[in-house]
Design a protein around this motif. Structure first.
Motif, PDB file in Angstrom:
ATOM      1  N   TRP A  18      -3.296 -87.791 -45.654  1.00  0.00           N
ATOM      2  CA  TRP A  18      -4.389 -87.738 -44.690  1.00  0.00           C
ATOM      3  C   TRP A  18      -4.557 -86.286 -44.268  1.00  0.00           C
ATOM      4  CZ3 TRP A  18      -3.878 -92.375 -40.763  1.00  0.00           C
ATOM      5  CH2 TRP A  18      -3.736 -93.582 -41.472  1.00  0.00           C
ATOM      6  N   GLY A  19      -5.752 -85.908 -43.973  1.00  0.00           N
ATOM      7  CA  GLY A  19      -5.967 -84.539 -43.491  1.00  0.00           C
ATOM      8  C   GLY A  19      -6.486 -83.619 -44.578  1.00  0.00           C
ATOM      9  N   GLN A  20      -6.005 -82.402 -44.588  1.00  0.00           N
ATOM     10  CA  GLN A  20      -6.554 -81.337 -45.420  1.00  0.00           C
ATOM     11  C   GLN A  20      -6.303 -81.596 -46.907  1.00  0.00           C
ATOM     12  OE1 GLN A  20      -5.576 -78.447 -47.220  1.00  0.00           O
ATOM     13  NE2 GLN A  20      -7.564 -77.430 -47.031  1.00  0.00           N
ATOM     14  N   GLU A  21      -7.377 -81.497 -47.717  1.00  0.00           N
ATOM     15  CA  GLU A  21      -7.310 -81.903 -49.117  1.00  0.00           C
ATOM     16  C   GLU A  21      -6.360 -81.046 -49.942  1.00  0.00           C
ATOM     17  OE1 GLU A  21     -11.047 -82.651 -51.125  1.00  0.00           O
ATOM     18  OE2 GLU A  21     -12.010 -83.045 -49.206  1.00  0.00           O
ATOM     19  N   GLU A  22      -6.450 -79.738 -49.806  1.00  0.00           N
ATOM     20  CA  GLU A  22      -5.604 -78.864 -50.616  1.00  0.00           C
ATOM     21  C   GLU A  22      -4.129 -79.133 -50.341  1.00  0.00           C
ATOM     22  OE1 GLU A  22      -6.610 -74.782 -50.227  1.00  0.00           O
ATOM     23  OE2 GLU A  22      -8.666 -75.031 -50.948  1.00  0.00           O
ATOM     24  N   ALA A  23      -3.799 -79.359 -49.071  1.00  0.00           N
ATOM     25  CA  ALA A  23      -2.419 -79.666 -48.716  1.00  0.00           C
ATOM     26  C   ALA A  23      -1.987 -80.989 -49.330  1.00  0.00           C
ATOM     27  CB  ALA A  23      -2.260 -79.701 -47.205  1.00  0.00           C
ATOM     28  N   ALA A  24      -2.889 -81.969 -49.350  1.00  0.00           N
ATOM     29  CA  ALA A  24      -2.562 -83.273 -49.915  1.00  0.00           C
ATOM     30  C   ALA A  24      -2.247 -83.169 -51.402  1.00  0.00           C
ATOM     31  CB  ALA A  24      -3.713 -84.255 -49.683  1.00  0.00           C
ATOM     32  N   VAL A  25      -3.060 -82.419 -52.126  1.00  0.00           N
ATOM     33  CA  VAL A  25      -2.838 -82.262 -53.566  1.00  0.00           C
ATOM     34  C   VAL A  25      -1.533 -81.522 -53.815  1.00  0.00           C
ATOM     35  CG1 VAL A  25      -3.749 -81.274 -55.688  1.00  0.00           C
ATOM     36  CG2 VAL A  25      -5.299 -82.401 -54.089  1.00  0.00           C
ATOM     37  N   ALA A  26      -1.264 -80.485 -53.026  1.00  0.00           N
ATOM     38  CA  ALA A  26      -0.004 -79.745 -53.178  1.00  0.00           C
ATOM     39  C   ALA A  26       1.188 -80.649 -52.890  1.00  0.00           C
ATOM     40  CB  ALA A  26       0.004 -78.529 -52.252  1.00  0.00           C
ATOM     41  N   GLN A  27       1.046 -81.514 -51.895  1.00  0.00           N
ATOM     42  CA  GLN A  27       2.143 -82.406 -51.521  1.00  0.00           C
ATOM     43  C   GLN A  27       2.434 -83.423 -52.620  1.00  0.00           C
ATOM     44  OE1 GLN A  27       0.828 -83.990 -47.780  1.00  0.00           O
ATOM     45  NE2 GLN A  27       1.091 -82.044 -46.713  1.00  0.00           N
ATOM     46  N   VAL A  28       1.391 -83.988 -53.232  1.00  0.00           N
ATOM     47  CA  VAL A  28       1.659 -84.988 -54.265  1.00  0.00           C
ATOM     48  C   VAL A  28       2.281 -84.330 -55.493  1.00  0.00           C
ATOM     49  CG1 VAL A  28      -0.574 -84.980 -55.499  1.00  0.00           C
ATOM     50  CG2 VAL A  28       0.739 -87.101 -55.321  1.00  0.00           C
ATOM     51  N   LYS A  29       1.864 -83.124 -55.808  1.00  0.00           N
ATOM     52  CA  LYS A  29       2.470 -82.428 -56.948  1.00  0.00           C
ATOM     53  C   LYS A  29       3.939 -82.120 -56.677  1.00  0.00           C
ATOM     54  CE  LYS A  29      -1.765 -80.280 -58.745  1.00  0.00           C
ATOM     55  NZ  LYS A  29      -2.495 -78.996 -58.958  1.00  0.00           N
ATOM     56  N   ALA A  30       4.230 -81.686 -55.438  1.00  0.00           N
ATOM     57  CA  ALA A  30       5.613 -81.379 -55.083  1.00  0.00           C
ATOM     58  C   ALA A  30       6.474 -82.640 -55.135  1.00  0.00           C
ATOM     59  CB  ALA A  30       5.669 -80.751 -53.695  1.00  0.00           C
ATOM     60  N   ALA A  31       5.948 -83.750 -54.609  1.00  0.00           N
ATOM     61  CA  ALA A  31       6.712 -84.999 -54.611  1.00  0.00           C
ATOM     62  C   ALA A  31       6.944 -85.485 -56.043  1.00  0.00           C
ATOM     63  CB  ALA A  31       5.983 -86.061 -53.797  1.00  0.00           C
ATOM     64  N   ALA A  32       5.923 -85.405 -56.883  1.00  0.00           N
ATOM     65  CA  ALA A  32       6.057 -85.859 -58.267  1.00  0.00           C
ATOM     66  C   ALA A  32       7.079 -85.035 -59.030  1.00  0.00           C
ATOM     67  CB  ALA A  32       4.700 -85.807 -58.963  1.00  0.00           C
ATOM     68  N   SER A  33       7.245 -83.777 -58.645  1.00  0.00           N
ATOM     69  CA  SER A  33       8.216 -82.920 -59.328  1.00  0.00           C
ATOM     70  C   SER A  33       9.657 -83.217 -58.898  1.00  0.00           C
ATOM     71  CB  SER A  33       7.895 -81.444 -59.054  1.00  0.00           C
ATOM     72  OG  SER A  33       8.216 -81.088 -57.715  1.00  0.00           O
ATOM     73  N   ARG A  34       9.821 -83.953 -57.797  1.00  0.00           N
ATOM     74  CA  ARG A  34      11.150 -84.183 -57.241  1.00  0.00           C
ATOM     75  C   ARG A  34      11.700 -85.586 -57.500  1.00  0.00           C
ATOM     76  NH1 ARG A  34      13.569 -81.507 -53.573  1.00  0.00           N
ATOM     77  NH2 ARG A  34      13.919 -83.230 -52.117  1.00  0.00           N
ATOM     78  N   THR A  35      10.870 -86.479 -58.005  1.00  0.00           N
ATOM     79  CA  THR A  35      11.348 -87.841 -58.226  1.00  0.00           C
ATOM     80  C   THR A  35      10.638 -88.467 -59.415  1.00  0.00           C
ATOM     81  OG1 THR A  35      11.603 -90.040 -57.232  1.00  0.00           O
ATOM     82  CG2 THR A  35       9.644 -88.802 -56.607  1.00  0.00           C
ATOM     83  N   ASP A  36      11.350 -89.357 -60.092  1.00  0.00           N
ATOM     84  CA  ASP A  36      10.750 -90.142 -61.169  1.00  0.00           C
ATOM     85  C   ASP A  36      10.216 -91.473 -60.653  1.00  0.00           C
ATOM     86  OD1 ASP A  36      11.380 -88.226 -63.108  1.00  0.00           O
ATOM     87  OD2 ASP A  36      13.389 -89.061 -63.405  1.00  0.00           O
ATOM     88  N   VAL A  37      10.478 -91.785 -59.386  1.00  0.00           N
ATOM     89  CA  VAL A  37       9.945 -93.020 -58.803  1.00  0.00           C
ATOM     90  C   VAL A  37       8.433 -92.879 -58.665  1.00  0.00           C
ATOM     91  CG1 VAL A  37       9.959 -94.507 -56.753  1.00  0.00           C
ATOM     92  CG2 VAL A  37      12.086 -93.468 -57.559  1.00  0.00           C
ATOM     93  N   PRO A  38       7.653 -93.870 -59.085  1.00  0.00           N
ATOM     94  CA  PRO A  38       6.195 -93.766 -58.980  1.00  0.00           C
ATOM     95  C   PRO A  38       5.729 -93.529 -57.548  1.00  0.00           C
ATOM     96  CG  PRO A  38       6.792 -95.586 -60.411  1.00  0.00           C
ATOM     97  CD  PRO A  38       8.065 -95.113 -59.783  1.00  0.00           C
ATOM     98  N   LEU A  39       4.624 -92.807 -57.423  1.00  0.00           N
ATOM     99  CA  LEU A  39       4.050 -92.482 -56.124  1.00  0.00           C
ATOM    100  C   LEU A  39       2.752 -93.252 -55.924  1.00  0.00           C
ATOM    101  CD1 LEU A  39       4.474 -88.594 -56.187  1.00  0.00           C
ATOM    102  CD2 LEU A  39       6.094 -90.314 -55.337  1.00  0.00           C
ATOM    103  N   VAL A  40       2.611 -93.847 -54.748  1.00  0.00           N
ATOM    104  CA  VAL A  40       1.367 -94.499 -54.340  1.00  0.00           C
ATOM    105  C   VAL A  40       0.745 -93.630 -53.261  1.00  0.00           C
ATOM    106  CG1 VAL A  40       0.322 -96.551 -53.307  1.00  0.00           C
ATOM    107  CG2 VAL A  40       2.278 -96.790 -54.855  1.00  0.00           C
TER     108      VAL A  40
END
Length: 386
Positions: free
Chosen positions: A309-331
């Motif tokens: 929720w909130g700022q788009e660029e931050a959201a995209v950066a956050q999902v990329k960072a999370a995906a790089s740290r876990t193999d568990v699928p992200l919703v």
């Protein structure tokens, strides 16, 4: 994990409205995250034929309550508002199934002001000894058993394919409720995190078991918070700054162990159902999305539900960072209730490109026509596009 678009919904969006389920299906989503156990809330119901505002006065179980199954100190209340139906969750599930929609049970486990007021000794207690009645402490055995009984009752009574777990850990100092009057003191994010550290007897025992001097910890927390409130001296940028890395890591270890034990126990009851855990990749965080280290959390979950929720660029950066740290699928959990909702389709595509495997839109019952049109447009993003 199959790509799905889903929307959150309340039982009162569906029960008593013959057109409710078909209206949600018309958004193009395949899944509905439906509240089975939920906290108090005041909600608008723009489409319902019988009401416009629902005032849910206390946390409640929306599924059929079987009194003989509740043996501990904590027992959920039934809802006392809206339509008269002792099994609103089951009624709503049937309507969604008839409309061809898959439904997940949305379960809020440790957020109940009504129960916290009845059992203040089972709530989060800050370094000043003050109770947060809305926040049941998951380190307390009675709270653990209460959460598991909620899950057990839903799993035994309903054939749902997935459970979405909210408030599976600690709620902290930040809580939107009453007429909130805590912002003027300008506590930093670190100061609020300090006020969110639970030092109830169960947490004291857990922290002491990790080698911490709990009285010293409480004194240091109070000194840092009072320094901000009374002298305007920033506590720091993180709990590591204030507590030192060793003590902060001990705190995170205690939290991770308690949350992990609860999730593992839920998994044992779930009977193969998918477990979706509302989380954030920051062990300092308390709230409805549990703060954990995604790279090291070892409880058996099928996906992490991360709020973008909130700022788009931050959201995209956050999902990329999370995906790089876990193999568990992200919703990815996206809200259409904020300004800028017209950008939701583009943001959904960016989040999927960044690593999200599924999308959930908040909220099918609360959105205006224009906001729901954004969901409809985003849901056209098909699996082949991912």
């Amino acid at each position: 994990m199959k790509m799905r678009h889903g929307a959150f919904a309340y039982t009162w969006d569906l029960v008593g409205d013959p057109a409710g389920a078909e209206r949600i299906a018309g958004l193009g989503v395949s899944t509905v995250t439906l509240q089975a156990a939920y906290h108090s809330v005041r909600a608008i119901t723009p489409w319902h034929p019988r009401h416009r505002v629902v005032q849910a006065e206390h946390a409640a179980a929306y599924f059929r309550l079987r009194p003989d199954r509740w043996r501990g100190r904590l027992r959920p209340y039934p809802p006392s508002w809206g339509v008269s139906d002792e099994d609103r969750f089951g009624t709503a599930l049937a309507a969604l199934a008839e409309a061809g929609l898959r439904a997940e049970a949305w379960m809020v486990l440790t957020h109940s002001t009504v129960l916290g007021r009845e059992a203040p000794d089972l709530t989060v207690r800050n370094a000043y000894g003050e109770s947060y009645p809305y926040a049941l402490c998951p380190a307390q055995p009675d709270v653990h058993e209460y959460a598991l009984t909620l899950v057990r009752e839903v799993c035994e009574q309903y054939d749902v394919p997935a459970l979405m777990l909210e408030a599976c850990g600690w709620l902290g100092a930040e809580h939107a409720g009453h007429h909130e009057k805590t912002s003027g003191a300008h506590l930093s994010a670190c100061g609020r995190a300090l006020l969110s550290i639970c030092l109830c007897p169960a947490c004291r025992a857990g922290l002491a078991g990790r080698g911490l001097d709990v009285e010293e910890l409480a004194r240091d927390v109070r000194a840092a918070v009072d320094g901000e409130l009374q002298e305007g001296v920033p506590a720091g940028t993180s709990l590591d700054d204030v507590l030192g890395r060793e003590r902060a890591q001990a705190l995170y270890g205690h939290r991770g162990q308690v949350i992990g034990d609860l999730v593992r126990a839920v998994a044992a009851l779930a009977g193969g159902r998918e477990l979706l855990l509302m989380a954030t990749d920051d062990p300092q965080v308390t709230g409805p999305d549990v703060g954990i280290d995604l790279a090291s959390f070892d409880a058996p979950v099928d996906a992490y539900v991360l709020k973008y929720w909130g700022q788009e660029e931050a959201a995209v950066a956050q999902v990329k960072a999370a995906a790089s740290r876990t193999d568990v699928p992200l919703v990815a959990n996206l809200t259409v209730l904020e300004d800028g909702h017209a950008r939701i389709p583009a943001l959904a595509a960016d989040l999927v490109a960044g690593g999200a495997r599924q999308l959930r839109y908040y909220h099918a019952g609360l959105g205006s026509p224009a906001r729901l049109a954004s969901v409809r447009a985003a849901a056209r993003l098909k699996e082949s596009s991912c």
